[in-house]
Enzyme design. Structure first.
Site, mmCIF file in Angstrom:
data_model
loop_
_atom_site.group_PDB
_atom_site.id
_atom_site.type_symbol
_atom_site.label_atom_id
_atom_site.label_comp_id
_atom_site.label_asym_id
_atom_site.label_seq_id
_atom_site.Cartn_x
_atom_site.Cartn_y
_atom_site.Cartn_z
ATOM 1 N N ARG A 121 22.049 -14.130 -27.777
ATOM 2 C CA ARG A 121 22.350 -13.164 -26.710
ATOM 3 C C ARG A 121 21.317 -13.151 -25.587
ATOM 4 N NH1 ARG A 121 23.993 -10.031 -31.361
ATOM 5 N NH2 ARG A 121 26.276 -9.879 -31.411
ATOM 6 N N LYS A 142 22.241 -17.981 -11.229
ATOM 7 C CA LYS A 142 23.637 -18.330 -11.490
ATOM 8 C C LYS A 142 23.661 -19.554 -12.396
ATOM 9 C CE LYS A 142 26.724 -18.150 -8.154
ATOM 10 N NZ LYS A 142 27.388 -18.264 -6.829
ATOM 11 N N GLU A 184 22.322 -28.282 1.335
ATOM 12 C CA GLU A 184 22.155 -26.855 1.024
ATOM 13 C C GLU A 184 21.107 -26.210 1.935
ATOM 14 O OE1 GLU A 184 23.877 -24.918 -0.775
ATOM 15 O OE2 GLU A 184 24.927 -26.113 -2.279
ATOM 16 N N LYS A 226 17.375 -17.641 0.652
ATOM 17 C CA LYS A 226 18.178 -17.286 -0.512
ATOM 18 C C LYS A 226 17.596 -16.079 -1.228
ATOM 19 C CE LYS A 226 20.556 -18.924 -4.565
ATOM 20 N NZ LYS A 226 21.045 -20.089 -5.344
ATOM 21 N N GLU A 236 26.592 -11.132 -6.608
ATOM 22 C CA GLU A 236 27.630 -11.630 -5.712
ATOM 23 C C GLU A 236 28.753 -10.624 -5.484
ATOM 24 O OE1 GLU A 236 28.262 -16.174 -5.302
ATOM 25 O OE2 GLU A 236 29.957 -15.451 -6.472
ATOM 26 N N ARG A 240 25.800 -11.894 -1.112
ATOM 27 C CA ARG A 240 25.500 -13.156 -1.792
ATOM 28 C C ARG A 240 26.656 -14.144 -1.671
ATOM 29 N NH1 ARG A 240 22.421 -14.364 -7.581
ATOM 30 N NH2 ARG A 240 22.596 -16.627 -7.396
ATOM 31 N N ASN A 244 28.008 -19.082 -0.420
ATOM 32 C CA ASN A 244 29.094 -19.997 -0.752
ATOM 33 C C ASN A 244 29.693 -20.654 0.490
ATOM 34 O OD1 ASN A 244 29.499 -19.720 -3.746
ATOM 35 N ND2 ASN A 244 29.649 -17.565 -3.159
ATOM 36 N N HIS A 247 31.506 -23.986 0.312
ATOM 37 C CA HIS A 247 31.762 -24.305 -1.085
ATOM 38 C C HIS A 247 33.226 -24.156 -1.498
ATOM 39 C CE1 HIS A 247 27.449 -24.229 -1.138
ATOM 40 N NE2 HIS A 247 27.387 -24.489 -2.415
ATOM 41 N N HIS A 251 33.890 -27.334 -3.463
ATOM 42 C CA HIS A 251 34.169 -27.340 -4.897
ATOM 43 C C HIS A 251 35.538 -27.936 -5.191
ATOM 44 C CE1 HIS A 251 31.077 -24.042 -6.222
ATOM 45 N NE2 HIS A 251 30.511 -25.209 -5.950
ATOM 46 N N HIS A 264 27.444 -33.073 -4.786
ATOM 47 C CA HIS A 264 27.723 -31.688 -4.409
ATOM 48 C C HIS A 264 27.428 -31.458 -2.929
ATOM 49 C CE1 HIS A 264 27.953 -27.334 -4.610
ATOM 50 N NE2 HIS A 264 26.722 -27.249 -4.138
#
Length: 363
Positions: A121, A142, A184, A226, A236, A240, A244, A247, A251, A264
């Protein structure tokens, strides 16, 4: 050495950035996890060949360690590799006082962080990035694996205990990896209100310019931009999502072509230019797209969508993006540099701009 504190609503942790600072890692571990019982290094085959022995030798003098080596590449961010990592951790008898170190790029960091978040956990972990792209993924917590239906759809928000970023690692990267990471940095510059975008255009006329002080400053600025965003919105729910930018389509291209077939960063560049064209089509963007595209092309990026990709299939991929609501496509659009906004974009507009961005063959 540059030191800053990454602040989120759930945690604050140090980020160390500099040249030849990897020998400081044992000290960092003692600071953030003084009672560590065992350390598990997670890395990939390529990074292990180059740096695995060095890190193992450094840490084994003071700690009990083990190492898991995963296959290189985006295709390793899957359920089976995630399961193998957890099995290895159990076999090595890691407990709740153990620590995971992610040694590698974004793929390693994403997978290792998700393992750390899931094992018992949640146990401690430290990011040791080895790529330029990881300046983005190493900060913010993330962590995720991919699913055949979409990228990073299975994961968590789980902050590391520290990030140690030794710039020396970047000098062995091939140009393709530098290009992927620099994309990025361009994204961070475009969504930021300061003058970072103009600084990049004035100081980086070639990927070969990414060295020494120029590289260090660019990484520092990207991280600061960032960090300022995740301080306000860790999970997010609001601003936030601006991270993206590019993206949504990026993606979709990665998933449609097959993970690892396009880097990427290269996919994100296409996605950013596409998002700017969407903004122009909706008459809300004033950015000089032609100037940006000329600079990107000069740097060696392709800004057009591969003509073999189906617009219909790309749209279906975009509908599976995490930002969407009620099966409607939400995208980050820029009104100006430093003025991002999240907008619902009608499918007809997306289809029109997709077709204008390449000669896509319908299937």
């Amino acid at each position: 050495m540059y030191l800053t504190q990454i602040q989120t609503s759930s945690k604050m942790y140090p980020l160390f950035l500099g040249k030849s600072i990897i020998p400081q890692l044992p000290l960092v571990i003692r600071q953030v996890k003084p009672n560590v019982s065992k350390i598990m290094i997670i890395t990939d085959q390529q990074v292990d060949v180059m740096y695995g022995m060095k890190l193992t030798s450094l840490l084994s003098k003071s700690f009990s360690i083990c190492k898991y080596v995963m296959p290189k590449g985006e295709k390793s961010k899957n359920f089976m590799e995630f399961y193998k990592c957890l099995t290895f951790a159990l076999e090595q008898k890691l407990d709740r006082q153990s620590l995971i170190i992610a040694l590698g790029g974004g793929v390693v960091g994403d997978l290792a962080g998700f393992v750390a978040a899931s094992y018992m956990r949640g146990i401690s972990w430290i990011q040791v990035p080895t790529t330029l792209l990881a300046h983005d993924s190493a900060v913010g917590g993330k962590v995720a694996i991919n699913h055949p239906l979409g990228k990073n759809l299975i994961g968590a928000f789980y902050q590391p205990d520290a990030v140690l970023y030794d710039i020396d690692f970047l000098y062995t990267l091939p140009k393709k990896e530098l290009k992927s990471g620099f994309a990025e940095l361009i994204k961070h510059a475009l969504i930021s209100k300061d003058s970072f975008y103009e600084w990049l255009k004035n100081n980086v006329c070639s990927i070969d310019d990414l060295k020494e002080d120029t590289l260090a400053y660019a990484i520092r600025k990207g991280i600061e931009i960032k960090a300022s965003i995740i301080k306000e919105d860790e999970k997010e729910n609001d601003i936030r999502t601006y991270l993206n930018f590019g993206h949504t389509l990026g993606h979709a291209i990665e998933a449609e072509k097959g993970y690892g077939e396009i880097s990427h960063g290269e996919a994100v560049v296409i996605g950013m230019v596409f998002a700017l064209r969407i903004g122009r089509e909706m008459q809300i963007s004033d950015i000089n797209i032609d100037e940006l595209e000329q600079w990107l092309t000069y740097l060696g990026y392709n800004t057009r969508i591969c003509p073999s990709l189906s617009s219909n299939r790309l749209i279906e991929r975009m509908k599976q993006d995490k930002k969407n609501k009620s099966n409607q496509i939400h995208m980050v659009i820029l009104k100006n540099v430093g003025s991002p906004m999240m907008m619902n974009v009608d499918e007809s507009i997306i289809s029109t701009v997709l077709k204008a961005s390449s000669q896509i063959v319908e299937r």
